[in-house]
Design a protein around this motif. Structure first.
Motif, PDB file in Angstrom:
ATOM      1  N   GLY A  73       0.811  -1.219   0.000  1.00 40.60           N
ATOM      2  CA  GLY A  73       0.000   0.000   0.000  1.00 40.60           C
ATOM      3  C   GLY A  73       0.839   1.261   0.000  1.00 40.60           C
ATOM      4  N   ALA A  74       0.139   2.400   0.076  1.00 40.33           N
ATOM      5  CA  ALA A  74       0.823   3.692   0.002  1.00 40.33           C
ATOM      6  C   ALA A  74       1.559   4.046   1.288  1.00 40.33           C
ATOM      7  CB  ALA A  74      -0.191   4.790  -0.322  1.00 40.33           C
ATOM      8  N   SER A  75       1.135   3.461   2.409  1.00 41.18           N
ATOM      9  CA  SER A  75       1.768   3.785   3.684  1.00 41.18           C
ATOM     10  C   SER A  75       2.001   2.518   4.494  1.00 41.18           C
ATOM     11  CB  SER A  75       0.891   4.756   4.492  1.00 41.18           C
ATOM     12  OG  SER A  75      -0.395   4.194   4.722  1.00 41.18           O
ATOM     13  N   MET A  92       6.600  -0.506  -0.657  1.00 42.25           N
ATOM     14  CA  MET A  92       7.342  -0.730  -1.898  1.00 42.25           C
ATOM     15  C   MET A  92       8.028   0.556  -2.343  1.00 42.25           C
ATOM     16  SD  MET A  92       7.183  -3.897  -2.842  1.00 42.25           S
ATOM     17  CE  MET A  92       7.480  -3.895  -4.601  1.00 42.25           C
ATOM     18  N   ALA A  93       7.364   1.678  -2.126  1.00 41.74           N
ATOM     19  CA  ALA A  93       7.976   2.960  -2.497  1.00 41.74           C
ATOM     20  C   ALA A  93       9.259   3.195  -1.700  1.00 41.74           C
ATOM     21  CB  ALA A  93       6.986   4.097  -2.262  1.00 41.74           C
ATOM     22  N   GLU A  94       9.202   2.885  -0.409  1.00 39.43           N
ATOM     23  CA  GLU A  94      10.386   3.048   0.437  1.00 39.43           C
ATOM     24  C   GLU A  94      11.477   2.041   0.076  1.00 39.43           C
ATOM     25  OE1 GLU A  94       8.445   4.679   4.614  1.00 39.43           O
ATOM     26  OE2 GLU A  94       8.322   2.529   4.145  1.00 39.43           O
ATOM     27  N   PRO A 130       8.917   3.742  -6.184  1.00 41.09           N
ATOM     28  CA  PRO A 130       7.855   4.737  -6.012  1.00 41.09           C
ATOM     29  C   PRO A 130       6.784   4.576  -7.091  1.00 41.09           C
ATOM     30  CG  PRO A 130       9.829   5.756  -6.917  1.00 41.09           C
ATOM     31  CD  PRO A 130      10.216   4.369  -6.512  1.00 41.09           C
ATOM     32  N   GLY A 131       5.555   4.766  -6.701  1.00 48.94           N
ATOM     33  CA  GLY A 131       4.456   4.628  -7.643  1.00 48.94           C
ATOM     34  C   GLY A 131       3.845   3.241  -7.650  1.00 48.94           C
ATOM     35  N   TYR A 132       4.564   2.255  -7.107  1.00 47.54           N
ATOM     36  CA  TYR A 132       4.006   0.906  -7.013  1.00 47.54           C
ATOM     37  C   TYR A 132       3.071   0.874  -5.810  1.00 47.54           C
ATOM     38  CZ  TYR A 132       3.591  -4.155  -6.625  1.00 47.54           C
ATOM     39  OH  TYR A 132       3.095  -5.431  -6.562  1.00 47.54           O
ATOM     40  N   GLU A 133       1.798   0.567  -6.064  1.00 44.91           N
ATOM     41  CA  GLU A 133       0.809   0.535  -4.981  1.00 44.91           C
ATOM     42  C   GLU A 133      -0.350  -0.373  -5.384  1.00 44.91           C
ATOM     43  OE1 GLU A 133      -2.404   3.554  -2.882  1.00 44.91           O
ATOM     44  OE2 GLU A 133      -0.571   4.390  -3.765  1.00 44.91           O
TER      45      GLU A 133
END
Length: 328
Positions: A230-232, A243-245, A249-252
């Motif tokens: 997820g985003a967070s 995944m962004a961390e 980035p942008g994978y959600e």
């Protein structure tokens, strides 16, 4: 008895009869349900959809002082169960517990004749659940970067399993292959339960799936979580990065579950079901039980769910067209 008194009595009796007849539909609606309600899951027992369904069904039964029965009708990535509900009587006694994978399979199922928006009526959102990227503990992989490096160094060795072709976990894996340049082959199963069993047995070393289906095996040290999709970050996994961390980035990818009825179900019944669903989801004991199992209650309106479905249909069409996945 005089003519005047007979006329007066007649009017009183007619008025009473009219009030009684007009009250019948209201009482019938207020008494719903008068027999057991079927809650259909399109996936095999043991997975996230089944776990959530049995939690919700138990609480509905307590509220209604009756029963809600979970019925598993697996096949075709959930389409078998959804189609069964779509063809059921529109009386509120056959409902569908639908994960958002149904907004994916609509784009990839050839000649299914099934349409989520046309054939099903939104009742309400039930819950969201974190999706995670996990690996078997025997693999020397402890981060997303190490997973990518291992796959590139060992082409053809890693496989990722899911609850079925074109489900959200499957698409999450294919999207990762595109994003990270990996080549993991997909292995579909008939639901989250069989997919998790295969993952724990190391038949598939990698999985993109619901946290609630694997958290026990993570605690036991059989599986290892690398990232939240997820985003967070998820509050229950504060040390696990997104995944962004992890460098993408942008994978959600999100996972949600909803309650739907056959299209054409009367609005008063939809409203009654929605009100009782929200009552279930806002019960503190129920909320605690859901959170403990990896679900986040998401009460709302039928209209709000309809908007989510429409948005997901548009979003997943873009993804499935890019990945070029089709179900025969």
């Amino acid at each position: 008895m005089t003519t005047s008194r007979r006329a007066t009595l007649g009017r009183v009796l007619l008025g009473a009869l009219g009030m009684a007849l007009s009250g019948l539909p209201t009482r019938a609606q207020g008494d719903f349900p008068t027999r057991p309600v079927r809650l259909v899951s399109g996936f095999a027992p043991g997975g996230g959809t089944d776990i959530l369904g049995r939690l919700v069904a138990q609480r509905f039964g307590e509220i209604w002082r009756g029963s809600m029965i979970v019925e598993n009708r697996s096949g075709a990535s959930g389409v078998v169960g959804a189609t069964f509900v779509a063809r059921a009587p529109t009386d509120g006694y056959t409902l569908l517990l639908m994960p958002n994978s149904q907004t994916i399979t609509q784009h990839v199922q050839r000649n299914s004749g099934f349409d989520v928006q046309r054939d099903l009526a939104p009742v309400g959102m039930i819950a969201t659940s974190p999706l995670v990227l996990s690996v078997h503990a025997s693999l020397p992989i402890r981060s997303v970067a190490e997973l990518v490096a291992y796959d590139r160094a060992n082409p053809g060795r890693l496989h990722h399993g899911s609850a079925g072709t074109a489900t959200a976990p499957h698409l999450a894996g294919e999207l990762f292959n595109i994003t990270a340049g990996t080549g993991m082959e997909h292995v579909p199963y008939r639901g989250s339960g069989p997919a998790v069993t295969a993952h724990v047995a190391n038949e598939v070393g990698v999985a993109f799936g619901p946290l609630n289906s694997i958290e026990g095996f993570v605690r036991d040290g059989q599986l290892r979580i690398l990232a939240v999709l997820g985003a967070s970050r998820y509050e229950g996994l504060p040390d696990v990065p997104t995944m962004a961390e992890s460098g993408y980035p942008g994978y959600e990818v999100d996972l949600w579950y909803a309650l739907l009825a056959p299209s054409g179900t009367p609005v008063p019944i939809i409203q009654r079901l929605n009100a009782d669903l929200n009552r279930v989801l806002t019960d503190p004991t129920m909320r605690a039980a859901m959170v403990q199992r990896g679900f986040i209650p998401a009460p709302g309106t039928p209209e709000a769910l309809g908007a989510v479905i429409a948005a997901d249909l548009a979003r997943w069409k873009t993804v499935t067209d890019r990945v070029e996945i089709r179900l025969d």
